[in-house]
Design a protein around this motif. Sequence first.
Motif, short mmCIF file in Angstrom:
data_model
loop_
_atom_site.label_atom_id
_atom_site.label_comp_id
_atom_site.label_asym_id
_atom_site.label_seq_id
_atom_site.Cartn_x
_atom_site.Cartn_y
_atom_site.Cartn_z
N SER A 172 -3.27 -77.94 101.94
CA SER A 172 -2.56 -76.78 102.44
C SER A 172 -1.82 -76.86 103.84
O SER A 172 -0.87 -76.33 104.13
CB SER A 172 -3.46 -75.61 102.68
N TRP A 173 -2.25 -78.03 104.61
CA TRP A 173 -1.50 -78.23 105.72
C TRP A 173 0.10 -78.87 105.65
O TRP A 173 0.63 -79.11 106.67
CB TRP A 173 -2.24 -79.19 106.42
N SER A 174 0.37 -79.36 104.44
CA SER A 174 1.55 -79.98 104.18
C SER A 174 2.86 -78.87 104.06
O SER A 174 3.96 -79.50 103.73
CB SER A 174 1.61 -80.83 103.00
N VAL B 261 -11.77 -71.60 103.62
CA VAL B 261 -10.87 -71.62 102.50
C VAL B 261 -9.73 -70.64 102.47
O VAL B 261 -9.87 -69.82 103.28
CB VAL B 261 -11.92 -71.65 101.21
N PRO B 262 -8.88 -70.94 101.59
CA PRO B 262 -7.88 -69.61 101.73
C PRO B 262 -8.43 -68.27 101.57
O PRO B 262 -9.38 -67.95 100.95
CB PRO B 262 -7.11 -70.13 100.38
N ASP C 283 -9.74 -80.65 102.82
CA ASP C 283 -8.39 -80.76 103.86
C ASP C 283 -7.69 -81.86 102.95
O ASP C 283 -6.38 -81.71 103.19
CB ASP C 283 -8.71 -81.34 105.21
N PHE C 284 -8.19 -82.65 102.36
CA PHE C 284 -7.71 -83.97 101.59
C PHE C 284 -7.93 -84.28 100.15
O PHE C 284 -7.20 -84.15 99.28
CB PHE C 284 -7.78 -85.01 102.56
N ILE C 285 -9.29 -84.49 99.90
CA ILE C 285 -9.52 -85.12 98.61
C ILE C 285 -9.06 -84.13 97.53
O ILE C 285 -8.66 -84.55 96.57
CB ILE C 285 -11.04 -85.47 98.79
N SER C 286 -9.45 -82.99 97.36
CA SER C 286 -9.22 -82.08 96.37
C SER C 286 -7.58 -81.92 96.10
O SER C 286 -7.61 -82.01 94.77
CB SER C 286 -9.88 -80.75 96.36
N GLY C 287 -7.05 -81.82 97.03
CA GLY C 287 -5.66 -81.94 96.62
C GLY C 287 -5.01 -82.98 96.01
O GLY C 287 -3.97 -83.09 95.16
N ILE C 288 -5.58 -84.30 96.59
CA ILE C 288 -5.17 -85.57 95.99
C ILE C 288 -5.66 -85.70 94.60
O ILE C 288 -4.79 -86.00 93.60
CB ILE C 288 -5.76 -86.71 96.91
N ILE D 10 -10.04 -72.50 93.26
CA ILE D 10 -9.28 -72.01 94.31
C ILE D 10 -7.70 -72.42 94.34
O ILE D 10 -7.00 -71.53 94.65
CB ILE D 10 -9.64 -72.85 95.74
N PHE D 11 -7.54 -73.32 93.49
CA PHE D 11 -5.85 -73.69 93.59
C PHE D 11 -5.50 -72.90 92.56
O PHE D 11 -4.28 -72.47 92.62
CB PHE D 11 -6.06 -75.28 93.25
#
Length: 519
Positions: A220-222, A348-349, A385-390, A516-517
């Motif tokens: 989300s930070w990107s 979370v969002p 913050d990182f792993i789930s998105g990757i 969530i995504f």
Amino acid sequence: MVRISIPQGILTGGEVKTDSGFEYYEFLGVPYAKPPIGELRFKIPQPPETWEDERDAATAKKNNVATQFDIKTCNIIGSEDCLYLNVYTPKSLLDNTLPVMVYIHGGSFSSGNGIIKSEIGPDYLVENNVVLVTINYRLGIFGFLSLDIPEVAGNMGLKDIVKALEWVNINIGYFNGDSNNVTVFGNDAGAACIEYLLWSTTTKQLFHKAILQSGSILNSWSLNRKPMELLQMLLKNLNYEGDINKKREIYDYLMSLSTKELILANTKAFPDEDSKKLSFGFVPIIENNYNNNESFLTGDPIKMIKEGKFNRIPLIKGFCSKEASLRNMLGNNSVKDLSETKMFNEYVPNNFNDEKCNDIIRKVYFDNDLEHDYEKAIDFLSDLDFISGIWISAKLMAKFGVPLHVYEFSYVGDINMSQIFKLNVNGAGHCDDRSYIFSSQINKLVGFNESDKIMIQIMTEFWTNFAKYSKPLSTSDLSISWPLFSEESPAYLSINKKLEIKFDYETEKMTIFQDIFKK
């Protein structure tokens, strides 16, 4: 001294020998675009200027890093004149054409650099016979401000990276590099930048493989989906009294301000709707298309990845086991707070932060285990913050047959930055894998043990062999063959003292983030 003639002029570089005796040439602080100063502030990068006399490329100027607020010294460092790169090429193989690796640094889109050799040294990589290029790009307000007008459309930093890749495509042959075999790699924001590059039609012929470390556009930070709200925050910090709807008046006002004034206002411009969500202020946006051939990203990247609208090249994607160490590094108390309150829904969002969500996450992550609260909080925030998105990004890409390798880096050695700075994590912290790819002054000061030396060899062999052959091979551990990641077989390599092939990373936890995504 070594001299190379390129279309811009003659460069005079240096000759270097590594600790192991390997020799290479270095060309530092080479301009790849016209300085984005004066009337070029906020504009797309322009072609580089030529020079008549020989240009000294044996040193890089610290003042030519991108303007930023240095959290270590609490000072403003660098300059708006920052579009430079370094090139390193092995001396012994000067008659051969070598694979090229282009590094895009991380730093939350607001800090970092690609030209200070003491921080990102080339020794470990060039010893494996590749040509290495490391680049700067504009950061923060100078790289990612948008006024939603053609003069300041946004994503200038991403457009800088494209210009650097164009420079590599034209010039790398003079340094013995193969312009038809270019691998881009980066960590943190650098990895997210690479994923954005995959969606752009302007970059398709500029690189052929990519390695993405600890970053994705699904983090989300990107991506900033509300750039005008951030602009209003910036103007408030500047005590701007004009009409916030008159964008060209705002543009004239911002152009009149000094670098220092803009950077100080930049440091305070962060979305304050919820400080517990990781956010970096000025980051990439979805641009409007002004039909001037200058736009970089005009479609929703999440929609594009779902539809397979990206350049399907060989990839490595990975993460470190305790990515949430970044929050500790930033002086953020959220890990400690979460371990005490266990109010996951606050992080979370907004469209998923109800009490039911909180109960689900608490059960999956804590499962009534009250003895390791801090570690559980680290795990959750690392995933969030990182792993789930990757991981989700990897699964989506695999649907379209992308040749993809995935890894988890969990090795803890003496040169892990999370250990050096005592970030209180039991595992590999955010971007700890970088310490085993780049030589640095810190590595030399701290010193490394025999196990660290082996890890450096393993990591650099994986990375450089991928650049050479599109396969991450290691001669240091022949017992492991790193398999491709696919929908049917989501295999990943666990990189620790022992290399191990694993499958389906933390299925129950990743399911939460997939839900969530989807929302």
